[in-house]
Design an enzyme around this catalytic site. Structure first.
Site, short mmCIF file in Angstrom:
data_model
loop_
_atom_site.label_atom_id
_atom_site.label_comp_id
_atom_site.label_asym_id
_atom_site.label_seq_id
_atom_site.Cartn_x
_atom_site.Cartn_y
_atom_site.Cartn_z
N ARG B 617 0.89 -1.17 -0.17
CA ARG B 617 0.03 0.15 0.00
C ARG B 617 0.84 1.13 -0.08
O ARG B 617 1.73 1.26 0.84
CB ARG B 617 -0.94 0.00 1.35
CG ARG B 617 -1.95 1.25 1.12
CD ARG B 617 -2.78 1.42 2.62
NE ARG B 617 -3.34 0.28 3.18
CZ ARG B 617 -4.30 -0.50 2.76
NH1 ARG B 617 -5.22 0.40 1.63
NH2 ARG B 617 -4.81 -1.57 3.16
N LYS B 690 4.85 -1.33 2.64
CA LYS B 690 6.10 -1.50 2.70
C LYS B 690 6.97 -0.30 2.50
O LYS B 690 6.33 0.84 1.95
CB LYS B 690 6.79 -2.41 1.80
CG LYS B 690 6.07 -3.74 2.26
CD LYS B 690 6.55 -5.10 1.39
CE LYS B 690 5.88 -5.06 -0.15
NZ LYS B 690 5.95 -6.40 -0.89
N GLY B 691 8.26 0.02 2.59
CA GLY B 691 9.08 1.18 2.08
C GLY B 691 9.27 1.32 0.77
O GLY B 691 9.34 0.43 -0.11
N GLU B 694 14.17 3.42 -0.74
CA GLU B 694 15.61 3.00 -1.00
C GLU B 694 15.40 2.04 -2.33
O GLU B 694 16.20 2.10 -3.18
CB GLU B 694 16.19 1.89 0.14
CG GLU B 694 16.47 2.81 1.47
CD GLU B 694 17.25 1.86 2.25
OE1 GLU B 694 18.21 2.57 3.24
OE2 GLU B 694 17.18 0.91 2.28
#
Lengths: 316, 733
Positions: B617, B690-691, B694
């Protein structure tokens, strides 16, 4: 930064006299290079003579049909001047290839010629550097050093630094002459060709200026016409010093002039190399860079200079 | 609160706020200069004075003497703390390899050896130059190439081995064996490391710029041999970190020691010329990749062997990380060598491991596709895996890499590319297209928060989470607004103070997923209190919307609940072993690049970039996009210019400023397009997020490199792709 005293100069001859009189004095104009170097204690003047009030901020026409550019004309103003853009476009192109808009707003014509090298070893006072600390050695020439940006010709065993200016490269192509006033009030005209010294064994001596002598103007001879271009090559698209830059003035008959930046302790040009221009880039560079002594890391500059000129010639 | 099983349907599946494109709530403060950054916090302590560091001018050895008398007499100087005065201090944490200060031993160039405290910055700087240090210099090791030559064939201690790589590789129909090189990188964040320190009654407060508040509070306490509860750290705004501010650094130690010595608050900023060598960097790597495949493109053997440098005790750059899991293949070999060198400390920089590893792996994939005669998009798709190739029992929680490739290719117009390298011209420009895959772990870390329901129905969330420019303020406001049924404007977010509950902090792209889960946990605790107040036993029986609570029987406003004083709830989200034990939680992307290479000069000019990302998401498409495009810019830097060259004679990085260490300028960056797949990862967090911070960097440099190859026909395997590496192979002008 060391403590220093400060004064504003009222006239060029007076400024020169004061500079000769006070040991360790330096002129300050835009300060875009000097202040950085003072913060790092690479420059340690004990006295600053502010020359911003000398008036030398006009561009006037000379009797010979050229232009006289006051030493305090800012790079932005010089680049934007209608006469420069029309008659000396290589100079405008060189100027706007340098630094950033903010720096060009402050930087002056005289100061630009006097800026110091960007060699990383010059910038670290813990490292040997014959230019900064005469006799200490050249870190850039030792095995394992980082020399990719540095000079390939006109250098010496004492120093391989380059002069970082773009403006000077354009001016060199235009046969500019530096006008000065000496401490005893005499004026001198120094062809730009002779203004920056090669390092030899004394890389700390960078210009032909005598102690205290102040630049008052740079004059350009009458316009030479031709198609005038400047190509500055670097690793990013803007705001970086040149790996190689090429100023080219090309006449309809194929003759012309070529000056290089990023390769030498001064803008690099020779009449013999200019004469080869009708034969193409390789012929020019074979002559212009004859005797080059690159390091392993910067040998590419020779190929790069040749190909850059070739591309510029192909563009027209 | 425990997160012990995949999230089921929850309120985020019908979200009003989370997932919406909310503008940064801290934006107005930043653009009006009112966001207080560490060095500018003039109001937090009276009587601030300035400390200026003195740093080592050798790379390795010992200090044999220091002379400070002249500096002490300089105008404005209050006192000087030297590394010899202090003596060796405990190492701040196991995650640091180099001592920050203390003792005579010099581990690296520009190690801090003294701090000069004076009334003004200029006085401190001038006096610092007067400190004289004598050294007994010793030889160090600085040459990664020679270390690699020694270790290249050593496979005695592999990271992992699956199947029989050597036999499978020998039997493969198509093989690749190539070496790649990535240089050291500097984080080059805009805000240098900076700290103001103040002691009151034996307790220390530091206002600093740090990504990981609790790590650094603990590290500072350890270093100074104090009880952690006597140290407070405050870091509400951070001008970029990229990993450089994950750990305690010298600015905080020097400020604390200086302040203790002079009895006044002391501020210390690391000057730009010290950033490259005093702080950490991404280590350079040499990477050998071998891939064997059948003619249909299926990988049967893959080996990734790498070396990077580190100070003794450090971990270097784990460039092989992604290769363990990204692509299928039954026979695998992973080796990661560490060369102990005496350069400054190599440590984490944005996407540590994957950023450098994918720079190599994704060129190798491009090379392999060409050998196979396959489209590089197709080659990657053929080798997709939905399970951990080293442990097929562990499935990916949610992996849509192939969709990233396909949707990205479609949106980019990948089909229009000329597959023949060096064959497309536009005037003097050689045109190339490149693609690369991106993979980055999607970790989550325990994260706590406190929520206050205040008078008027306002919500305040407090957590020591940091916002390093990423958008934490905004997504936390969104999370609280969603969970408490209020508008985003009704939520105040307070971050970065160690007085607040311990969060996951910002690092490893775990911050967004973890800290929003922590805020959610605290909000659920508050909802439970609210339910209790209203006599409802089951907190799930209440609904919150429009600033009001509905029990099914009655409706009351949040404001009315706080009339007699605020309600405060605190909780922490803990992630159970099931998450990473039973699954691989990762993020994926495909990057596409079109660029031109000048046929004469070799200059590269990007024309457009596109990223298609799969990261669960997306909490806020505006801030997430900013993260990805920022990562892409950093990837362009890695591809084209970023290079902390090593002086192997003197053992240091000669780059000393942002003119010598070039990062992209605006003119280097073309139109950037980012698309997010509409995915949810219920294994990751209750928000199924999630991220992305990076992920945006991973793979970008290789996409540029592959486009340079497509443009020129010259394969460069050493970053950055500067023209000196290929100009002699370009066609005649």
């Amino acid at each position: 930064m060391r403590q220093f005293s400060y004064e504003r100069a009222a006239d060029p001859a007076g400024a020169a006299a004061r500079a000769a009189e006070v040991e360790g004095a330096k002129f300050i104009a835009g300060g875009t290079n000097l202040l950085d170097l003072m913060k790092l204690e690479i420059e340690t003047p004990v006295h600053l003579i502010d020359v911003n009030g000398l008036g030398l901020d006009e561009i006037t026409e000379t009797d010979e049909g050229g232009l006289r550019i006051g030493a305090l004309v800012r790079n932005t103003d010089l680049a934007a001047d209608e006469r420069i853009r029309r008659d000396y476009p290589v100079l405008t192109r060189a100027l706007v290839a340098g630094a950033s808009g903010q720096l060009r707003n402050k930087a002056t014509t005289g100061g630009n010629l006097l800026q110091r090298t960007r060699c990383p070893y010059f910038y670290d006072t813990a490292q040997p550097c014959n230019k900064r600390a005469p006799g200490s050695g050249c870190a850039a020439l030792s095995e394992g050093a980082f020399s990719r940006q540095l000079g390939v010709i006109g250098t010496s065993d004492a120093c391989i630094a380059t002069h970082p200016s773009d403006m000077a490269v354009g001016m060199r192509a235009l046969d500019a002459v530096v006008e000065t006033v000496t401490p005893n009030g005499m004026t001198r005209s120094i062809p730009l060709e002779e203004f920056h010294l090669l390092p030899g064994e004394t890389p700390e001596q960078e210009t032909a200026l005598m102690p205290g002598e102040i630049i008052t103007a740079v004059t350009l001879p009458a316009p030479v016409g031709g198609v005038q271009t400047y190509h500055k090559v670097r690793d990013r698209a803007s705001y970086a010093f040149a790996l190689v830059s090429v100023a080219l003035i090309r006449q309809p008959d194929g003759t012309g002039r070529v000056a290089l930046g990023g390769v030498a302790p001064r803008p690099w040009r020779s009449a013999e190399a200019d004469a080869e221009l009708p034969k193409g880039a390789e012929a020019v560079m074979a002559r212009l860079l004859e005797g080059a002594r690159p390091t392993e890391e910067n040998a590419f500059k020779i190929t790069l200079a040749t190909r850059t000129l070739a591309a510029m010639l192909a563009e027209e | 609160m425990q997160f012990n099983q995949p999230a089921g349907d929850n309120l985020f599946d019908e979200s009003r706020v989370v997932g919406m494109p909310a503008q940064r709530v801290d934006g107005p403060l930043k653009v009006t200069g009112q966001a207080p950054y560490a060095y500018e916090r003039h109001d937090v302590a009276e009587g601030q004075v300035v400390g200026y560091p003195v740093v080592s001018t050798i790379a390795r050895g010992r200090i044999t003497g220091m002379r400070t008398e002249v500096a002490r007499q300089a105008p404005g100087v209050l006192d000087i703390v030297t590394t010899l005065d202090v003596g060796e201090m405990p190492m701040p944490s196991g995650m640091n390899a180099a001592p920050l200060f203390g003792g005579a031993e010099i581990w690296h160039y520009h190690q801090a050896v003294a701090v000069v405290v004076a009334e003004s910055f200029e006085q401190a700087r001038a006096a610092a130059a007067l400190v004289e240090v004598d050294y007994d210099q010793t030889e160090g090791s600085y040459d990664l190439e020679s270390a690699w030559q020694e270790m290249r064939e050593d496979r005695s201690d592999p990271v992992s081995r699956v199947g029989d790589f050597e036999s499978a590789y020998d039997a493969a129909e198509v093989t690749l064996d190539a070496e790649y090189r990535t240089p050291s990188h500097s984080h080059a964040m805009m805000e240098p490391h900076a700290t103001i320190a103040d002691w009151q009654d034996g307790k220390l407060t530091v206002w600093t710029s740090n990504q990981m508040v609790e790590w650094s509070r603990q590290a500072l306490a350890t270093t100074l041999e104090m009880a952690p509860e006597d140290v407070r750290l405050d870091s509400p705004y951070i001008g970029g970190g990229f990993g450089a501010k994950l750990f305690l650094r010298a600015d905080a130690v020097l400020a604390a020691l200086g302040a203790r010595k002079v009895g006044r608050p002391v501020k210390v900023m690391l000057p730009r010329p010290m950033i490259m060598n005093n702080t950490t960097h991404r280590a350079s790597t040499i990477q050998r990749i071998r891939i064997g495949a059948q003619s249909d493109g299926r990988i049967t053997a893959i080996a990734h062997e790498a070396i990077s440098h580190t100070l003794p005790g450090g971990s270097g750059e784990n460039a092989v990380a992604q290769t363990r899991r990204f692509y299928a293949g039954e026979n695998r070999l992973i080796v990661n060598h560490l060369a102990e060198m005496h350069l400054p400390e190599a440590n984490a920089m944005r996407a540590p491991g994957e950023a450098a590893g994918l720079m190599a792996l994704e060129i190798a994939m491009d090379e392999m596709a060409e050998k196979l005669g396959m489209d590089p998009v197709e080659f990657r798709a053929v080798n997709d895996t939905q399970v951990d190739p080293e442990d097929p029992e562990r499935a990916y929680s949610d992996r849509h890499f192939v969709e990233c490739l396909r949707q990205g290719a479609e949106a980019f117009g990948w089909d229009a590319r000329n597959t023949a390298p060096g064959a497309t011209r536009d005037g003097e420009w050689l045109i190339g297209y490149g693609v690369a895959g991106a993979y980055r772990d999607g970790p989550a870390m325990q994260s706590g928060a406190r929520v206050r329901l205040q008078e008027g129905g306002r919500l305040v969330v407090e957590t020591d989470m940091t916002d390093i420019g990423t958008g934490s303020y905004t997504i936390l406001a969104q999370t609280v607004a969603e969970t408490m049924g209020v508008g985003i404007d009704e939520v105040e977010v307070r971050l970065g103070d160690s007085a607040y509950p311990v969060s996951a902090g910002s690092g490893g792209q775990w911050g967004a997923a973890s800290s929003t889960a922590g805020a959610y946990a605290a909000c659920l605790a508050l909802r439970e209190q609210i339910a209790g107040r209203l006599g409802v036993n089951d907190p799930e029986a209440i609904t919150l919307a429009d600033g009001a609570v509905n029990t099914g029987e009655k409706q009351v406003t949040l404001a009315s609940l706080a009339e007699d004083g605020e309600l405060v709830a605190e909780d922490s989200m803990e992630f159970g072993d099931f998450r990473d034990g039973e699954h691989v939680v990762s993020t994926f992307a495909a990057h596409f690049v079109e660029l031109g290479v000048h046929v004469g000069t070799g200059e590269i000019r990007l024309r457009r970039m596109l990223a298609a990302c799969d990261a669960g998401r997306i909490l806020n498409p505006i801030t997430a996009r900013s993260q990805v495009i920022g990562g892409m810019v950093m990837g362009v830097g890695a591809a084209m210019m970023e290079d902390m060259a090593i002086d192997t004679a003197r053992g240091y990085f000669p780059a000393h400023d942002l003119a010598g260490y070039e990062v992209p300028v605006h003119m280097d960056i073309p139109a950037q397009e980012v698309t997010f797949l509409d995915t949810l990862d219920p294994v990751s967090t209750p928000l199924k997020a999630k991220g992305v911070g990076e992920l945006g960097l991973c793979g970008v440099a290789a996409a540029v490199a592959n486009a340079v190859y497509n443009a020129t026909g010259v394969r460069v395997r050493s970053y950055p792709m500067t023209m000196d590496k290929y100009i002699d192979q370009l066609p005649a002008v």
